[in-house]
Design a protein around this motif. Structure first.
Motif, PDB file in Angstrom:
ATOM      1  N   TYR A 368      23.202 113.225  89.250  1.00 39.70           N
ATOM      2  CA  TYR A 368      22.748 112.979  88.008  1.00 39.70           C
ATOM      3  C   TYR A 368      21.150 112.872  88.006  1.00 39.70           C
ATOM      4  O   TYR A 368      20.216 113.712  87.118  1.00 39.70           O
ATOM      5  CB  TYR A 368      23.116 111.615  87.808  1.00 39.70           C
ATOM      6  CG  TYR A 368      22.337 110.887  86.327  1.00 39.70           C
ATOM      7  CD1 TYR A 368      22.947 111.405  84.961  1.00 39.70           C
ATOM      8  CD2 TYR A 368      21.263 110.033  86.335  1.00 39.70           C
ATOM      9  CE1 TYR A 368      22.263 110.893  83.996  1.00 39.70           C
ATOM     10  CE2 TYR A 368      20.648 109.612  85.149  1.00 39.70           C
ATOM     11  CZ  TYR A 368      21.330 110.103  84.026  1.00 39.70           C
ATOM     12  OH  TYR A 368      20.719 109.512  82.935  1.00 39.70           O
ATOM     13  N   LEU A 369      20.309 112.535  89.139  1.00 38.76           N
ATOM     14  CA  LEU A 369      18.914 112.509  89.291  1.00 38.76           C
ATOM     15  C   LEU A 369      18.757 114.000  89.283  1.00 38.76           C
ATOM     16  O   LEU A 369      17.394 114.209  88.869  1.00 38.76           O
ATOM     17  CB  LEU A 369      18.698 111.846  90.820  1.00 38.76           C
ATOM     18  CG  LEU A 369      18.865 110.318  90.699  1.00 38.76           C
ATOM     19  CD1 LEU A 369      18.542 109.841  92.172  1.00 38.76           C
ATOM     20  CD2 LEU A 369      17.917 109.791  89.857  1.00 38.76           C
ATOM     21  N   LEU A 370      19.266 114.880  90.055  1.00 43.09           N
ATOM     22  CA  LEU A 370      18.763 116.312  90.226  1.00 43.09           C
ATOM     23  C   LEU A 370      19.100 117.097  88.969  1.00 43.09           C
ATOM     24  O   LEU A 370      18.176 118.076  88.787  1.00 43.09           O
ATOM     25  CB  LEU A 370      19.592 117.044  91.414  1.00 43.09           C
ATOM     26  CG  LEU A 370      19.458 116.569  92.839  1.00 43.09           C
ATOM     27  CD1 LEU A 370      20.243 117.264  93.812  1.00 43.09           C
ATOM     28  CD2 LEU A 370      17.875 116.789  93.239  1.00 43.09           C
ATOM     29  N   ASN A 433      30.363 119.067  93.120  1.00 39.66           N
ATOM     30  CA  ASN A 433      31.514 118.543  92.084  1.00 39.66           C
ATOM     31  C   ASN A 433      31.155 117.732  91.348  1.00 39.66           C
ATOM     32  O   ASN A 433      31.597 117.817  90.069  1.00 39.66           O
ATOM     33  CB  ASN A 433      32.661 118.340  93.141  1.00 39.66           C
ATOM     34  CG  ASN A 433      33.485 119.686  93.796  1.00 39.66           C
ATOM     35  OD1 ASN A 433      34.233 120.112  93.144  1.00 39.66           O
ATOM     36  ND2 ASN A 433      33.112 119.919  95.037  1.00 39.66           N
ATOM     37  N   ALA A 434      30.408 116.714  91.723  1.00 41.85           N
ATOM     38  CA  ALA A 434      30.016 115.616  90.893  1.00 41.85           C
ATOM     39  C   ALA A 434      28.979 116.239  89.690  1.00 41.85           C
ATOM     40  O   ALA A 434      29.152 115.575  88.442  1.00 41.85           O
ATOM     41  CB  ALA A 434      29.353 114.582  91.462  1.00 41.85           C
ATOM     42  N   ALA A 435      28.387 117.195  89.878  1.00 37.96           N
ATOM     43  CA  ALA A 435      27.549 117.623  88.964  1.00 37.96           C
ATOM     44  C   ALA A 435      28.091 118.842  88.131  1.00 37.96           C
ATOM     45  O   ALA A 435      27.411 119.282  87.133  1.00 37.96           O
ATOM     46  CB  ALA A 435      26.302 118.224  89.672  1.00 37.96           C
ATOM     47  N   SER A 436      29.226 119.292  88.142  1.00 39.33           N
ATOM     48  CA  SER A 436      29.903 120.356  87.761  1.00 39.33           C
ATOM     49  C   SER A 436      29.827 120.434  86.116  1.00 39.33           C
ATOM     50  O   SER A 436      29.727 121.434  85.458  1.00 39.33           O
ATOM     51  CB  SER A 436      31.619 120.556  88.461  1.00 39.33           C
ATOM     52  OG  SER A 436      32.102 119.503  87.834  1.00 39.33           O
ATOM     53  N   ILE A 441      26.531 118.560  79.548  1.00 42.76           N
ATOM     54  CA  ILE A 441      26.273 117.304  78.696  1.00 42.76           C
ATOM     55  C   ILE A 441      25.108 117.154  77.965  1.00 42.76           C
ATOM     56  O   ILE A 441      23.973 117.286  78.532  1.00 42.76           O
ATOM     57  CB  ILE A 441      26.434 115.990  79.461  1.00 42.76           C
ATOM     58  CG1 ILE A 441      28.118 115.840  80.076  1.00 42.76           C
ATOM     59  CG2 ILE A 441      26.232 114.676  78.711  1.00 42.76           C
ATOM     60  CD1 ILE A 441      27.995 114.908  81.173  1.00 42.76           C
ATOM     61  N   SER A 442      24.867 117.205  76.771  1.00 42.61           N
ATOM     62  CA  SER A 442      23.587 117.432  75.830  1.00 42.61           C
ATOM     63  C   SER A 442      22.768 116.047  76.241  1.00 42.61           C
ATOM     64  O   SER A 442      23.303 115.003  76.194  1.00 42.61           O
ATOM     65  CB  SER A 442      23.936 117.677  74.598  1.00 42.61           C
ATOM     66  OG  SER A 442      22.875 117.781  73.827  1.00 42.61           O
ATOM     67  N   ASP A 443      21.546 116.464  76.476  1.00 42.82           N
ATOM     68  CA  ASP A 443      20.562 115.199  76.627  1.00 42.82           C
ATOM     69  C   ASP A 443      20.554 114.430  75.512  1.00 42.82           C
ATOM     70  O   ASP A 443      20.023 113.078  75.609  1.00 42.82           O
ATOM     71  CB  ASP A 443      19.214 115.803  76.888  1.00 42.82           C
ATOM     72  CG  ASP A 443      19.014 116.442  78.245  1.00 42.82           C
ATOM     73  OD1 ASP A 443      20.047 115.968  79.315  1.00 42.82           O
ATOM     74  OD2 ASP A 443      18.341 117.164  78.639  1.00 42.82           O
ATOM     75  N   SER A 444      20.778 115.087  74.054  1.00 46.22           N
ATOM     76  CA  SER A 444      20.809 114.454  73.055  1.00 46.22           C
ATOM     77  C   SER A 444      21.686 113.197  72.700  1.00 46.22           C
ATOM     78  O   SER A 444      21.565 112.182  72.149  1.00 46.22           O
ATOM     79  CB  SER A 444      21.081 115.296  71.654  1.00 46.22           C
ATOM     80  OG  SER A 444      22.330 115.815  71.755  1.00 46.22           O
ATOM     81  N   LEU A 465      28.636 108.692  82.571  1.00 46.04           N
ATOM     82  CA  LEU A 465      29.691 108.378  83.665  1.00 46.04           C
ATOM     83  C   LEU A 465      31.061 108.868  82.957  1.00 46.04           C
ATOM     84  O   LEU A 465      31.730 109.516  83.612  1.00 46.04           O
ATOM     85  CB  LEU A 465      29.578 107.165  84.159  1.00 46.04           C
ATOM     86  CG  LEU A 465      28.558 106.932  85.239  1.00 46.04           C
ATOM     87  CD1 LEU A 465      28.876 105.436  85.889  1.00 46.04           C
ATOM     88  CD2 LEU A 465      28.580 108.013  86.172  1.00 46.04           C
ATOM     89  N   PRO A 466      31.521 108.167  81.772  1.00 45.58           N
ATOM     90  CA  PRO A 466      32.889 108.694  81.288  1.00 45.58           C
ATOM     91  C   PRO A 466      33.069 110.290  80.978  1.00 45.58           C
ATOM     92  O   PRO A 466      33.921 110.822  81.347  1.00 45.58           O
ATOM     93  CB  PRO A 466      32.757 108.066  79.876  1.00 45.58           C
ATOM     94  CG  PRO A 466      32.083 106.695  80.230  1.00 45.58           C
ATOM     95  CD  PRO A 466      30.738 107.283  80.903  1.00 45.58           C
ATOM     96  N   LEU A 467      31.749 110.920  80.703  1.00 45.78           N
ATOM     97  CA  LEU A 467      31.757 112.269  80.290  1.00 45.78           C
ATOM     98  C   LEU A 467      31.740 113.267  81.821  1.00 45.78           C
ATOM     99  O   LEU A 467      32.282 114.237  81.808  1.00 45.78           O
ATOM    100  CB  LEU A 467      30.445 112.930  79.445  1.00 45.78           C
ATOM    101  CG  LEU A 467      30.438 112.160  78.307  1.00 45.78           C
ATOM    102  CD1 LEU A 467      29.135 112.642  77.656  1.00 45.78           C
ATOM    103  CD2 LEU A 467      31.553 112.838  77.494  1.00 45.78           C
ATOM    104  N   MET A 468      31.107 112.276  82.978  1.00 43.80           N
ATOM    105  CA  MET A 468      30.919 113.041  84.245  1.00 43.80           C
ATOM    106  C   MET A 468      32.707 112.814  84.940  1.00 43.80           C
ATOM    107  O   MET A 468      32.748 113.367  85.951  1.00 43.80           O
ATOM    108  CB  MET A 468      30.090 112.515  85.016  1.00 43.80           C
ATOM    109  CG  MET A 468      28.716 112.486  84.747  1.00 43.80           C
ATOM    110  SD  MET A 468      27.423 111.938  85.645  1.00 43.80           S
ATOM    111  CE  MET A 468      27.946 112.616  87.463  1.00 43.80           C
TER     112      MET A 468
END
Length: 546
Positions: A368-370, A433-436, A441-444, A465-468
């Motif tokens: 998420y940070l990257l 994989n976590a960032a896949s 996911i839109s920043d908006s 997190l639900p979208l991830m």
């Protein structure tokens, strides 16, 4: 200061964690290779490496093995991908079990199964002896290349299949319209377009082969290899030469870094971009072509999945010492585990659970940070995450054992170091994989939540997190699979009472107790299979989508 909190602070914490537990131990290995017996600067370790034939032979053998297996994996992987992408074959649905085979059947169990079939006391070997036909020795180069090819070709198969499925058929038809033969069109148009994907996967295969421990030490008895020599130097009864341990580890790191550099330069000059186009239609083959394509693909599938069947049968086979009596079945191998070795199973479950949980939490945070909260520390985080990819498990284990055996943080000999090693081994893949699906996911969406008064951290938990979730689930399953099967790092650092399933299997194979090793192998595969099956069938997780 408000702009620094909380994401800048979390980036700093992540950076400190990776610096302490990844960069510091690896840097220690590199520095120790330049120290002499008196503790001063010395190049004696490298002089010994360059002047003693056994070390140069191990380096040459490791490179040769890596290149050879990468080539054989490319041939097998591209052939199978081409058949699946272009032609209809009777058992095409079974093909999609192949990626799972590398998860369900750990490297050590694959090597063990082929020893049971083709080893000195193997089933096929004894059958040939019974009819008076000599069977070639399976140990050494033959066994290493054969087993490693069947173990690692799936990486290239997946990459080549994805590239072929995205290939624009219009380009191929354009080549054919100019009078070029189909075979020449494949080599001039199709294969160059998929070559970057194959080379990227080939790099993964090369690094896995060069750093491989389980198959190398099991089958490469008379073939000096860097990974095995580094391990044996570390566990020597006299403690080994610490300078040579670090020198061998440094050479292994530099070898992988050099290949990474060459591969990056090559691909940067041959970067193909495919615009949206028509996917090539799948054809039906007839006659000898159908037999050749279906037979070849079928043989690869059978050989890939055979180890699981062999280990399963072997676990129920009666044995006396190293001699297995095929056809005589018993439950004694499992009864012995129930009576004496349940602690090994509990250790695996305990260590893998802790390592997986911590690894997924950290991988989710870093991804998420990257992706979403990049800052001045992100580039350093990127580089530190690459470090575990440049070292083998054996080198990581040695680095951790030396790095934390003294000083303010002593972990050597503790269960905490086992968990740490398991967590770090595949951390980069967990982050990937976590960032896949973070990029989609839109920043908006996040901004809308914050604009409604929801704090940023709570927005992450309630919205992001639900979208991830699909990517996190894939990361969790793959992390679990790799930690349960981890051997190369844990076998270096474990102490009595900390044995895991792979370590116990390795010890039994070293003693030629294959039937008992098979029982542990079946349990290991079941522990891997249950979460994988649950994730794919129940949670509908796509493990290989990224």
């Amino acid at each position: 200061m408000n702009r620094f909190l909380p994401w800048g602070l979390l980036s700093l914490v992540s950076l400190v964690f990776l610096s302490v537990f990844v960069a510091y131990p690896i840097l220690g290995v590199l520095l120790r290779s330049f120290l002499g017996e008196t503790g001063g600067f010395s190049l004696n370790g490298f002089l010994i490496f360059l002047t003693k034939g056994q070390y140069l032979e191990a380096l040459f053998n490791s490179v040769l093995l890596g290149v050879t297996v990468t080539f054989t994996c490319s041939v097998v992987g591209v052939f199978l991908a081409f058949i699946v992408a272009r032609y209809e074959i009777p058992f095409g649905s079974i093909i999609f079990l192949l990626p799972l085979s590398i998860l369900i059947i750990p490297e050590l169990i694959s090597a063990q199964s082929w020893i049971m079939v083709l080893g000195n006391n193997g089933l096929v070997t004894n059958l040939f002896k019974a009819i008076g036909i000599p069977f070639p020795r399976f140990y050494g180069w033959l066994g290493l290349i054969y087993v490693m090819t069947l173990t690692f070709y799936v990486h290239i198969f997946l990459a080549a299949l994805a590239a072929l499925q995205g290939f624009d058929h219009n380009l191929e038809e354009a080549g054919l319209s100019l009078g070029t033969t189909p075979l020449k069109t494949y080599f001039k148009v199709v294969f160059p377009a998929i070559m970057p994907a194959v080379l990227s996967a080939g790099l993964i295969v090369f690094t896995l082969v060069v750093g491989n421990f389980a198959i190398s030490i099991t089958l490469g008895q008379r073939v000096p290899l860097l990974s095995v020599m580094t391990y044996r130097s570390f566990i020597s009864e006299l403690g080994g030469n610490p300078t040579m341990q670090s020198t061998l580890a440094t050479v292994s790191i530099l070898l992988v870094v050099a290949v990474l550099f060459l591969q990056k330069r090559y691909i940067s000059k041959r970067n193909y971009q495919m615009v949206a186009g028509r996917t090539p239609p799948r054809k039906k083959l007839k006659g000898w072509k159908s037999f050749l394509a279906s037979g070849g693909a079928g043989l690869i599938i059978v050989l890939s999945l055979l180890p699981a069947l062999v280990v399963l049968i072997g676990s129920f086979t009666y044995s006396r010492g190293p001699v297995m009596y095929w056809g005589e079945f018993t439950l004694s191998n499992y009864a012995r585990i129930w009576d004496f070795n349940m602690g090994v199973i509990f250790n695996s479950l305990k260590f893998a659970s802790l390592a997986s949980a911590l690894g997924v939490i950290f991988a989710t945070l870093v991804s998420y940070l990257l992706v979403k909260k990049r800052n001045v520390l992100s580039t350093s985080l990127d580089y530190l995450l690459l470090l575990p990819l440049t070292i083998s498990g054996t080198v990581l284990g040695i680095a951790l054992a030396h790095g934390f055996n003294s000083g303010p943080l002593v972990l050597t000999g503790t269960a905490g170091l086992m968990v740490l090693a398991m967590m770090l081994r595949r951390l980069p893949f967990g982050v990937r994989n976590a960032a896949s699906n973070l990029h989609s996911i839109s920043d908006s969406i996040e901004e809308a939540s914050v604009s409604l008064g929801v704090p940023p951290v709570r927005t992450v938990f309630n919205v992001v997190l639900p979208l991830m979730a699909p990517g996190i689930a894939a990361a969790a399953i793959l992390t679990w699979v790799t930690t349960v099967a981890e051997l190369s790092a844990s076998v270096v650092i474990y102490q009595a009472g900390q044995e895991t399933l792979p370590i116990q299997i390795f010890r039994l194979i070293s003693s030629d107790l294959m039937a008992r090793a098979s029982a542990f192998g079946v349990i290991n595969m079941l522990i891997i299979l249950v979460p994988v099956f649950f994730g794919i069938k129940v949670m509908k997780v796509k493990l290989f989508s990224s």
